[in-house]
Design an enzyme around this catalytic site. Structure first.
Site, PDB file in Angstrom:
ATOM      1  CE1 TYR A 139      36.405  39.814  34.064  1.00  0.00           C
ATOM      2  CE2 TYR A 139      37.834  38.451  35.421  1.00  0.00           C
ATOM      3  CZ  TYR A 139      36.862  39.428  35.308  1.00  0.00           C
ATOM      4  OH  TYR A 139      36.354  40.012  36.447  1.00  0.00           O
ATOM      5  CE  LYS A 143      37.328  42.979  34.884  1.00  0.00           C
ATOM      6  NZ  LYS A 143      36.523  44.201  35.140  1.00  0.00           N
TER       7      LYS A 143
END
Length: 239
Positions: A139, A143
């Site tokens: 993640y 991002k």
């Protein structure tokens, strides 16, 4: 840009921040809110139109584009955050498919409408885009890439009058953060903070107490200064 009288599309709208953004947009007087979800989304307000929209599905994206006549604001909210250790390449690819390529593909598909309205794109990022959290490295990496994508689109689309905003989210009380025993902002307050920053025209929006603690450092830091400096190298034709 104010939310009042605008047409908005929110991806990942079935729960969490996405659902709170629907309600906040309605409270601010949005004319129409398209709610992108992978399943049904009952809503009492007639201004809400549910769209089947898996951001990893080219077919879903094209069907969504065909069903919308005009769009002022695209909110790329859909995302996944698996707990991992980077040992599973399939999981890493899935995370990038949603958090990076989903954002890019949905944005590209709706660009003709956004250019026509001289509208805006709002990409949901995270504090982990600035520094990786080892509990969720896939993640974090996705991002960080989405932050770079946001900066790139901001520069490339400026000449078309399309604004691109990045929301730097701290911990919010959603299903995604259930495993973290830390203070979390409510989805309702986060949605208010997102639209407050949007309406103020902030390029990076820090909508919650945790993210606000790093806002000044980001805005006055080297990375932001470099973004402004590098924006001068926009090629003759946009993305």
């Amino acid at each position: 840009m104010n939310i009042a009288d605008k047409t908005i599309l929110i991806t990942g709208a079935s729960r969490g921040i996405g659902r709170a953004l629907i309600d906040e947009a309605l409270r601010r007087g949005a004319k129409r809110v398209y709610a992108g979800t992978r399943g049904p989304l009952p809503h009492a307000d007639a201004r809400v139109t549910a769209l089947k929209l898996d951001v990893t599905s080219a077919e879903d994206i094209q069907c969504a584009v065909a069903s919308i006549d005009g769009l002022d604001v695209l909110v790329n909210n859909a995302g996944i955050a698996p707990y991992d250790d980077l040992s599973d390449p399939v999981l890493l690819e899935r995370t990038f498919a949603v958090n990076l390529f989903g954002v890019l593909n949905v944005t590209r598909a709706f660009l003709p409408l956004l250019k026509r309205s001289r509208g805006a794109v709002v990409n949901h990022l995270s504090m982990v885009a600035l520094a990786a959290l080892p509990l969720i490295p896939a993640y974090s990496i996705s991002k960080a890439a989405a932050l770079n994508l946001t900066q790139s689109l901001r520069a490339l689309l400026a000449a078309d009058g399309v604004k691109v905003h990045g929301v730097v989210l701290g911990p919010v009380d959603t299903d995604m953060n259930r495993g973290l025993d830390i203070p979390k902002a409510t989805t309702e307050s986060t949605a208010r903070g997102i639209f407050d920053g949007f309406e103020r025209g902030e390029e990076e929006i820090f909508p919650d107490p945790a993210s606000q603690s790093v806002a000044e450092g980001w805005r006055n830091g080297t990375a932001k200064a470099l973004e402004r400096q590098f924006a001068a190298f926009v090629p003759g034709s946009a993305a």
